[in-house]
Design an enzyme around this catalytic site. Structure first.
Site, short mmCIF file in Angstrom:
data_model
loop_
_atom_site.label_atom_id
_atom_site.label_comp_id
_atom_site.label_asym_id
_atom_site.label_seq_id
_atom_site.Cartn_x
_atom_site.Cartn_y
_atom_site.Cartn_z
N ASP A 145 1.14 -0.98 -0.48
CA ASP A 145 -0.11 -0.38 0.36
C ASP A 145 0.31 1.66 0.05
O ASP A 145 1.99 1.74 -0.18
CB ASP A 145 -0.81 -0.11 0.87
CG ASP A 145 -2.76 0.30 0.69
OD1 ASP A 145 -2.61 2.04 1.03
OD2 ASP A 145 -3.29 -0.26 0.66
N HIS B 150 -3.48 6.07 3.50
CA HIS B 150 -4.36 4.79 2.68
C HIS B 150 -4.19 3.47 3.64
O HIS B 150 -4.72 2.47 3.95
CB HIS B 150 -4.31 5.09 1.00
CG HIS B 150 -4.87 3.40 0.12
ND1 HIS B 150 -5.04 2.71 0.40
CD2 HIS B 150 -6.43 3.59 -0.05
CE1 HIS B 150 -6.25 1.40 -0.37
NE2 HIS B 150 -6.59 2.97 -0.53
N SER C 103 -11.14 -0.16 -1.15
CA SER C 103 -9.80 -1.12 -0.95
C SER C 103 -10.05 -1.19 0.58
O SER C 103 -8.84 -1.91 1.49
CB SER C 103 -9.44 0.83 -0.93
OG SER C 103 -8.37 0.67 -2.49
#
Length: 748
Positions: free
Chosen positions: A151, A209, A528
């Site tokens: 990620d 994220h 996600s």
């Protein structure tokens, strides 16, 4: 009205709404280096046992390359891969690439395009986890399992990654490292490495994220977690006792296949058990996608690849990560809403969401206006002081700040028509409400019809549960059918992916500096967010069943998922119309994950490398293409090729011509009680008749395999038209155990 472009990989942030466009980004490493382009080169492994050493492998890869340096003085070799693929990444001119293609052992090359993008207090319980019984306590909450997160990095200081003193050290197989320096990683966050163009910069998360997804998969339990006081409770990962290793491969919200392969390569070498990958590229042939080919290597090492389906819904056939050896996860809602109600002067009311709920409970009736856009100049021209302003979604922090600076009292947010019934609990900087598309459109109609006399009021109602038709598949969640995998049903399963609360590296809302350092959380939406829920579920299953293959783990997740609510009605879709119609299996796969049942599925559909080789040869791939994926020489002429529908997959998807007969075979393995009898139940797709042989499966021991055939023939009534799709399901049932497979038929 100008509407924002609906983009392919959607990450609903408070700071940035949209992450990538329909069109692929084709910026590459080489674009910055004259005529030198970065390529990923697949080569055969030599028949030499010494090749297992890093030094020998490096020399083999260098033998394909020119010995001269680039004009910049940089080396040509970017990465020499050891596990994820058999090959390397290098900077080459077109002529140099042509020369490499003539050398023995070369398979094929793909340009290394920078086109890969990133696609809780409540969600673990929503997917069936209970601290007192079932998968959580039986698996010791995933203890001893290592989840590798591919990620944007991680914020190691966040309390979700703290070691409370009870976490055991990583298992002896762990071989990774922590590039944050001494004393930063611990028994929870055991590793962190970054990969960027052959270098190892800091793995610190500068976007948020990766921090969010890592904590969703395996974050430590944090009490009194909330977003601006909403959804308060204990925030915990799905596998809170699992270890985390983070591999940063995305920079400024994008990444290249060479870096991603390097991250997966290192993760496999380090000894992770699960790969959580909330990222993807444009759909393509399986062999042409570095994430998919590297995931095959993970499968070969019994590392479970959990991936996001993408955020290109509601449009069909724009699903990514669609290989059968990967788990492909769709995004669904929960029944929690951070509610606010909008009252209009025409006596109509609409419910929406916002995480920022000011201390005042209501904003009294005041003028509501639509300024065409919410830029500072337009807002100044319109005059919005003390008014409620209707804005189209873009960057909610930016447009919210614009409205606030212009003196606006509040903001109503409207997305494009494609968002359907979706609403989002953004951490806004001023009082606001996110409405679904039809409600926001009705508000716009009222403003236009009333001209300057339109008025509205807001009432903030806080965190509420029990929203009807939950879960529903999110409008943005990518749908099948896949255009590249030959017709295998994708996505595989659905998990929570809307307004998911998890760790965040910075404060949010109107006064972000006031939040507690290292204890910030945020609501984010996207596939996600769904994928790491399934990564955690996979960790629990692997803890309980360490000898299971990745296909068996995936089968357990899929065959125990549900596609209907307790009242028997089908899971709803937030699109294509605004009545919450039943969701197609092309949107939800097998349905919503049930983590508790997945831990003990009874039967599994298993598959391995040989099955996937036969499948790829059946797709018509060349020997070189299959060899590159498998990392060994394959001659399809010598392989038993199989049609896609005959792959031993937990779902069934096939094309059927009216008036014909077709049969598919599946094999199940008993992983439940040794002596057991399963009986078949099924719902035939409309227009078809099913014949199952046999109708009963009797097992005498664990690990025993039984095969059955499903015959398809034309049923009574009018024949469906070409292109129509029908759905059904087949289940093997024993007592309280149901092993269910969705069936999708496309009529030729």
């Amino acid at each position: 009205m100008n509407k924002p472009i609906f983009l392919i990989f959607f990450l609903h942030l408070t700071t940035s709404l949209l992450c990538s466009a329909h069109l692929p980004i084709i910026t590459s490493h080489g674009a910055r280096r004259d005529r030198h382009q970065a390529y990923i080169i697949h080569v055969l492994k030599p028949n030499d046992t010494d090749y297992l050493s890093d030094d020998h492998r490096l020399r083999h890869h260098l033998s394909f390359l020119p010995t001269t340096l680039l004009d910049s003085g940089e080396p040509r070799l970017i990465y020499s891969y050891s596990h994820a693929i058999s090959g390397f990444a290098a900077r080459l001119t077109p002529d140099e690439l042509q020369s490499i293609k003539t050398k023995p052992g070369f398979l094929f090359a793909i340009p290394d395009q920078a086109k890969v993008k990133p696609h809780t207090t409540y969600t673990p319980s929503f997917i069936g986890l209970n601290s007192n019984s079932g998968g959580w306590p039986n698996s010791s909450f995933g203890e001893g399992i290592i989840i590798g997160v591919i990620d944007t990095g991680v914020d190691p200081s966040h309390v979700s990654f703290a070691d409370d003193g009870t976490m055991p050290p990583p298992p002896p197989k762990w071989r990774g490292r922590c590039d944050f320096g001494a004393g930063v990683c611990n028994n929870k966050l055991i590793g962190a490495v970054a990969f960027e163009e052959g270098t190892n910069p800091s793995p610190l998360d500068d976007l948020g994220h990766g921090t969010h997804t890592a904590s969703t998969a395996a974050g430590t339990a944090v009490r009194n977690a909330s977003v601006l006081g909403q959804a308060q409770g204990v925030a915990t990962g799905v596998a809170p006792r699992a270890h985390l290793a983070v591999y940063k491969v995305l920079f400024d919200g994008t990444g290249t296949f060479s870096d991603i392969i390097a991250g997966i390569d290192r993760a496999i070498a380090d000894g992770v058990d699960v790969l959580s990958m909330s990222l993807g590229a444009d759909p393509s042939d399986l062999y042409d996608n570095g994430l998919i080919t590297a995931s095959f290597a993970a499968m070969q090492h019994n590392v479970f690849p959990s991936t996001s389906a993408g955020n290109s819904g509601p449009f069909q056939s724009y699903i990514t990560n669609d290989a059968p050896w990967m788990l492909t996860v769709a995004a669904g809602t929960t029944d929690r809403r951070i509610k606010v109600t909008l009252f209009l002067g025409n006596n109509k009311t609409f419910d929406g969401e916002t995480a920022y709920q000011p201390n005042i409970t209501t904003i009294p009736f005041t003028s509501i206006v639509y300024p065409s856009d919410c830029s500072p100049s337009t807002l100044a021209k319109t005059g919005v002081t003390g008014k409620i302003v209707l804005c189209y979604y873009s960057d909610v922090i930016e447009i919210g700040s614009n409205v606030k600076d212009a003196g606006g009292a509040a903001m109503v947010l409207q997305g494009p028509a494609e968002w359907g019934l979706s609403t989002f609990s953004d951490a806004n900087v001023l009082p606001a409400v996110s409405l679904n598309y039809p409600d926001a459109d009705a508000v716009l109609d009222y403003i236009i019809a009333s001209k300057s006399t339109a008025v509205a009021s807001l009432e903030f109602r806080g965190t509420q549960f029990g929203a009807p038709k939950s879960p529903s598949v999110a409008s943005f969640s990518s749908r099948g059918p896949s255009s590249y995998n030959g017709g295998i049903l994708k996505p595989d399963v659905m998990g929570p992916g809307v307004n998911v609360l998890a760790a965040w590296p910075k404060g949010v809302g109107p006064d972000p500096k006031s939040d507690q350092p290292n204890k910030n959380f945020n609501f984010i939406s996207g596939t996600s967010m769904a994928a790491p829920h399934l990564s955690g579920v996979a960790a629990i299953i692997k803890k309980l069943h360490p000898d299971w293959s990745t296909a068996a783990v995936k089968s357990a997740i899929m065959t125990t998922a549900y596609a209907r609510y307790p009242d028997g009605s089908a899971i709803a879709d937030q699109y294509p119309d605004y009545s919450a119609p039943p969701a197609a299996f092309f949107a939800i796969g097998a349905g919503q994950v049930d983590a508790s049942k997945a831990a003990e599925p009874g039967l599994v559909y298993d598959a391995g490398v040989d099955d996937y080789v036969g499948y790829m040869c059946g797709l018509g791939y060349s020997d070189a293409q299959v060899s590159a994926v498998v990392q060994s020489s394959v001659k399809c002429a010598a392989v038993k090729s199989i049609s896609v529908e005959q792959l031993n997959y937990p779902s069934m998807a096939l094309t059927y011509a009216a008036g014909t007969k077709k049969s598919v075979t599946r094999t199940v393995t008993n992983v439940g009680e040794a002596k057991s009898i399963y009986k078949v139940k099924y719902v035939a797709p409309a227009g078809l008749k099913l014949t199952i042989t046999p109708t009963e499966l009797e097992f005498s021991k664990v690990g025993e395999k039984k095969s059955f055939a499903v015959g398809f023939s034309t049923g009574d009534g009018a024949s469906p038209k070409s292109g129509e799709v029908a759905q059904g399901e087949l289940s093997w049932v024993k007592d309280k155990v149901t092993v269910r497979s969705p069936i999708v038929i496309t009529f030729a």
